[in-house]
Design an enzyme around this catalytic site. Structure first.
Site, PDB file in Angstrom:
ATOM      1  N   ASN A  75      11.574   0.766  -4.335  1.00 50.81           N
ATOM      2  CA  ASN A  75      10.365   0.913  -5.148  1.00 50.81           C
ATOM      3  C   ASN A  75       9.283   1.741  -4.446  1.00 50.81           C
ATOM      4  O   ASN A  75       8.273   2.081  -5.037  1.00 50.81           O
ATOM      5  CB  ASN A  75       9.814  -0.451  -5.567  1.00 50.81           C
ATOM      6  CG  ASN A  75       9.191  -1.209  -4.423  1.00 50.81           C
ATOM      7  OD1 ASN A  75       9.517  -1.002  -3.260  1.00 50.81           O
ATOM      8  ND2 ASN A  75       8.290  -2.106  -4.751  1.00 50.81           N
ATOM      9  N   TRP A 113      12.865  -2.845 -11.686  1.00 49.92           N
ATOM     10  CA  TRP A 113      12.939  -2.365 -10.310  1.00 49.92           C
ATOM     11  C   TRP A 113      11.613  -1.813  -9.796  1.00 49.92           C
ATOM     12  O   TRP A 113      11.579  -1.167  -8.764  1.00 49.92           O
ATOM     13  CB  TRP A 113      14.031  -1.292 -10.219  1.00 49.92           C
ATOM     14  CG  TRP A 113      15.348  -1.792 -10.701  1.00 49.92           C
ATOM     15  CD1 TRP A 113      16.301  -2.449  -9.973  1.00 49.92           C
ATOM     16  CD2 TRP A 113      15.858  -1.686 -12.046  1.00 49.92           C
ATOM     17  NE1 TRP A 113      17.366  -2.770 -10.781  1.00 49.92           N
ATOM     18  CE2 TRP A 113      17.128  -2.312 -12.058  1.00 49.92           C
ATOM     19  CE3 TRP A 113      15.359  -1.134 -13.227  1.00 49.92           C
ATOM     20  CZ2 TRP A 113      17.910  -2.400 -13.203  1.00 49.92           C
ATOM     21  CZ3 TRP A 113      16.142  -1.232 -14.372  1.00 49.92           C
ATOM     22  CH2 TRP A 113      17.406  -1.855 -14.361  1.00 49.92           C
ATOM     23  N   ASP A 114      10.512  -2.016 -10.520  1.00 58.19           N
ATOM     24  CA  ASP A 114       9.217  -1.461 -10.138  1.00 58.19           C
ATOM     25  C   ASP A 114       9.250   0.058 -10.094  1.00 58.19           C
ATOM     26  O   ASP A 114       8.679   0.691  -9.208  1.00 58.19           O
ATOM     27  CB  ASP A 114       8.760  -2.032  -8.783  1.00 58.19           C
ATOM     28  CG  ASP A 114       7.319  -1.658  -8.450  1.00 58.19           C
ATOM     29  OD1 ASP A 114       6.559  -1.352  -9.380  1.00 58.19           O
ATOM     30  OD2 ASP A 114       6.962  -1.651  -7.255  1.00 58.19           O
ATOM     31  N   MET A 115       9.942   0.658 -11.058  1.00 55.62           N
ATOM     32  CA  MET A 115      10.024   2.107 -11.131  1.00 55.62           C
ATOM     33  C   MET A 115       8.908   2.668 -12.000  1.00 55.62           C
ATOM     34  O   MET A 115       9.140   3.413 -12.960  1.00 55.62           O
ATOM     35  CB  MET A 115      11.406   2.545 -11.644  1.00 55.62           C
ATOM     36  CG  MET A 115      12.529   2.253 -10.686  1.00 55.62           C
ATOM     37  SD  MET A 115      12.308   3.106  -9.111  1.00 55.62           S
ATOM     38  CE  MET A 115      13.531   2.292  -8.093  1.00 55.62           C
ATOM     39  N   LYS A 146       9.979   7.737  -9.352  1.00 56.18           N
ATOM     40  CA  LYS A 146      10.429   7.014  -8.168  1.00 56.18           C
ATOM     41  C   LYS A 146      11.945   7.072  -8.018  1.00 56.18           C
ATOM     42  O   LYS A 146      12.466   7.135  -6.900  1.00 56.18           O
ATOM     43  CB  LYS A 146       9.985   5.548  -8.250  1.00 56.18           C
ATOM     44  CG  LYS A 146       8.525   5.290  -7.965  1.00 56.18           C
ATOM     45  CD  LYS A 146       8.254   3.787  -7.948  1.00 56.18           C
ATOM     46  CE  LYS A 146       6.820   3.468  -7.603  1.00 56.18           C
ATOM     47  NZ  LYS A 146       6.582   2.005  -7.581  1.00 56.18           N
TER      48      LYS A 146
END
Length: 777
Positions: A578, A457-459, A485
């Site tokens: 994100n 999740w682009d965390m 995030k």
């Protein structure tokens, strides 16, 4: 004629609810819209027949909509108005005397109006009542007692100075100055204004942003600009002392064109006044690190290659614009320790996310820690072809240092592509989206704490870790506070990485993703969390009932099972998005009171995976990380992503989208959470409505009990009462304030400095302003 037009308008309005309302109902959503559309069509027919029964029908619709809205969202004005606004306006039109005279009872008398008047009065009364309240905010107070009278603020900065990005190596963003306090902060006035001349260019990438926090050492301020100018200013007047242009040029494949700050280091081996005895190190957008004399701005030619260190040495791939450092390195123990940003979702053929330590005098490589090969830290022999691990998780944010314990703390990101986890190595699975502690002298790993398992999740861990000694149950705990995030705040023992506040493993969604993907069965959840509640259909929003209905339909069409719903071919809602609940602005802590202030932001994103064979030929703006098509060259899927917006390009999730919040770090209790920011700069008209808007940037705290924060998408710098979160003062900025402010003392006067230059992704006004405020002299 008026009756005919009114009937047509009602019929069209009804059809606009009925048809998509039936679609929503078939998707498993609310039947209200279809029912409301049918009732509106009936009232349109009655108006066409000039029947007074239209008043009864439409009055029932107003009352039904009011009761249904209250049942769904309570007395939240910002959610009630989209549900009932159009319905109420049409009802007011029907109630007007000239309309009532044309609607006749059975005995041919004008419509009485009462069947409309009572529901309208009820709706107006509820609107007024709800306007006076704020159901989304939480009011409360932080404890005011001083827990630690002589707290450890971190080394290297006298009280009136600001030597590091977070003031000291601890990243607390806390100043012990109290000349400006909650009693007098409203008297602040602008005392000087400097413009760098570095403005956003038409050919610049979207993500051209001004995020710098100035440093203050002795009588100078040191800043950098998005296009890599290093500038020194007089701290009392703002007049330029020197200026250096790194000539980093423009590159269309850069994902970011920004500089968050420079690094100051005093060489103990050189005499005061000697050239480069004190230095400023600036990272550039073309992957260099430049050493400058802090007094004159001259190159320190003994450092690396005539004052310039090239950071692409040892990288397995070196495409232009794919790698650079946007954040200042840390200087400790004669070492410069630096990471770098690797472009998200451009290509799997990317540089390494290696963390390196260089000799601060010579630029010689002392150690390298590569999260893809974490056990080998001896310097590689890049001159003979040795390279780092391609595309390993990187660190693009700011580090913190505990010199006493000899540890540097690194917030790590994910491996590209962010949304595809197939084929990740064991080392990547252990270190991606984590905070890691490395030995300053050797680079060896002391511990790692992962905040998201198998991140899809682009965390990235986006924020500088904050170091603080907490007094808990009579013991002093050396703590690290890590915002994320996804909204969790992890409070860890910085010696061991063990949680100080409880962390549990909770089941994560397991359905709806790619067949070839493996999902983490659980995810870590901190007991101190600003993660939002899962979205529900009733949380969908719009300016009118129609775009809200469209968002409800989209909600049901997309995959969503709460936080950590896997990316999918169908499309997935990612919430928090994100963009993050917290981002690089981090949080600020008061080490005396041991409390924290932050700015949680809530904005859902959508992600849709695209098979490689379906990705269209290359075109403009297809590699931006925050929105649009991310091509993921070499991967089996690209990804289309962006904020979850409705037809009118406003968020599909209901406001507030942004808060300020205060937390007691010793207990993990959230004392307050207040709406933050207005829609003044989000709408064509300068409306001052305090909705609670998104923001990116960071806060600072002073001993005077004041918090300063810009960040929001309205162009203001604000002061808050740390104890309550009340807004005490604000100043209009000439551009977006997406940087973190700082404060210092010069000649007995406390100054507050804010850089206003805008932010490409959030669309605030660009600029080149450095502005100082102080109390009247």
């Amino acid at each position: 004629m008026t009756v005919t037009i009114t009937a047509i308008v009602l019929a069209l309005a009804g059809l606009g609810l009925l048809i998509p309302g039936v679609w929503l109902a078939t998707l498993g959503g609310s039947w209200f819209y279809a029912a409301a559309g049918a009732v509106m069509l009936l009232s349109a027919w009655q108006v066409h027949r000039r029947s007074a029964a239209a008043e009864w029908t439409y009055g029932a619709l107003i009352l039904g909509a009011l009761l249904w809205s209250i049942w769904e969202v309570g007395f939240d004005w910002w959610q009630l108005v989209p549900r009932g606004g159009v319905i109420a306006v049409l009802g007011i039109w029907l109630y007007l005397p000239f309309m009532r005279r044309q609607l006749l009872t059975e005995d041919h008398h004008p419509a009485p109006g009462l069947p409309l008047a009572l529901p309208l009065l009820a709706a107006i009364g509820v609107a007024i009542w709800s306007w006076t309240g704020d159901e989304a905010s939480r009011k409360g107070e932080l404890p005011t007692e001083v827990v630690s009278a002589e707290p450890d603020l971190g080394p290297t900065a006298p009280p009136g100075e600001w030597h590091q990005y977070g003031r000291t190596q601890y990243g607390q963003r806390y100043s012990p100055l109290d000349q400006i306090n909650i009693q007098n902060v409203a008297e602040l006035e602008q005392v000087w204004h400097y413009q760098t001349g570095d403005v956003k260019l038409p050919e610049d990438v979207t993500e051209t942003t001004y995020q710098v926090t100035p440093l203050k050492v002795n009588n100078r301020l040191y800043i950098c600009t998005p296009h890599n100018l290093a500038i020194a200013l007089d701290a009392a007047t703002g007049k330029q002392a020197w200026r250096f242009d790194a000539n980093s040029g423009l590159e269309p494949d850069r994902q970011h064109q920004t500089c968050r700050g420079v690094t100051y280091w005093r060489d103990p081996g050189r005499e005061e006044g000697e050239l480069c005895a004190a230095r400023v190190y600036m990272p550039t957008a073309d992957a260099r690190l430049i050493a400058l004399d802090a007094n004159s701005g001259a190159l320190c030619d003994f450092f690396a290659d005539n004052g310039t260190l090239h950071l692409e040495h040892g990288m397995p791939y070196t495409p232009a614009g794919f790698y650079y450092s946007t954040s200042p390195p840390v200087a400790v123990g004669g070492r410069i320790i630096i990471g770098g940003a690797v472009n998200d979702n451009f290509s799997i053929y990317s540089q390494s996310g290696v963390i390196r330590a260089f000799d601060a005098n010579t630029g010689a490589l002392l150690w390298n820690w590569d999260s893809g090969n974490p056990d080998s830290t001896a310097p590689i022999d890049w001159m003979n072809g040795e390279t780092y691990t391609p595309n390993s998780p990187n660190s693009w944010s700011v580090f913190s240092v505990d010199e006493e314990r000899g540890l540097v703390y690194i917030p790590l990101g994910n491996q590209v592509p962010d949304q595809l986890g197939m084929g990740r190595s064991e080392a990547v699975e252990e270190h991606a989206s984590s905070v890691v502690a490395l030995d300053v002298a050797t680079g060896q790993k002391a511990w790692v704490f992962q905040t998201v398992h198998h991140d899809l999740w682009d965390m990235d861990v986006p924020a500088q870790p904050v170091l603080i000694d907490l007094e808990i149950e009579g013991e002093t705990v050396p703590a690290l506070v890590q915002p994320t995030k996804q909204g969790d705040i992890y409070v860890l023992n910085r010696e061991t990485g063990e949680p100080v506040l409880p962390v549990s493993e909770e089941p994560a969604p397991q359905e709806g993703g790619l067949d070839e993907e493996t999902l983490a069965p659980t995810q870590p959840i901190s007991s101190l969390s600003f993660a939002p509640d899962p979205l529900r259909e009733r949380d969908m929003w719009g300016i009118t009932i129609y775009d809200q209905l469209a968002c409800r339909i989209q909600y049901h069409r997309l995959n969503y099972q709460g936080r950590y719903t896997p990316p999918s071919l169908n499309g997935t809602i990612v919430y928090p998005g994100n963009f993050g609940t917290f981002n690089w602005g981090s949080v600020a802590v008061d080490p005396e009171r041991q409390v924290m202030f932050g700015m949680p932001t809530y904005l859902p994103f959508t992600v849709k995976l695209v098979p490689e064979e379906e990705i269209p030929p290359p075109g403009a703006n297809e590699t931006a990380s925050e929105q649009g098509l991310n091509r993921n060259e070499g991967a089996p899927y690209g990804v289309i992503m962006g904020p979850f917006l409705g037809p009118l390009q406003v968020p599909c999730s209901a406001p507030p989208w942004g808060f300020v919040a205060g937390t007691d770090l010793r207990t993990g209790e959230i004392a307050y959470k207040r709406r933050n920011g207005t829609v003044r700069d989000m709408t064509p008209l300068p409306l001052p409505f305090k909705v609670g808007v998104p923001g990116i940037g960071g806060p600072i705290i002073t001993r005077g009990g004041v918090v300063f924060l810009g960040a929001t998408v309205d162009d203001y710098l604000r002061a808050y009462d740390l104890t309550t979160g009340d807004e005490l003062w604000r100043a209009r900025l000439p551009a977006g304030g997406q940087s973190t402010p700082m404060t210092y003392e010069q000649d007995g006067r406390q100054y507050l400095v804010m850089v206003a230059g805008g932010h490409g992704s959030v669309g605030t006004k660009p600029g080149d302003h450095v502005i100082a405020y102080a109390l009247p002299d």
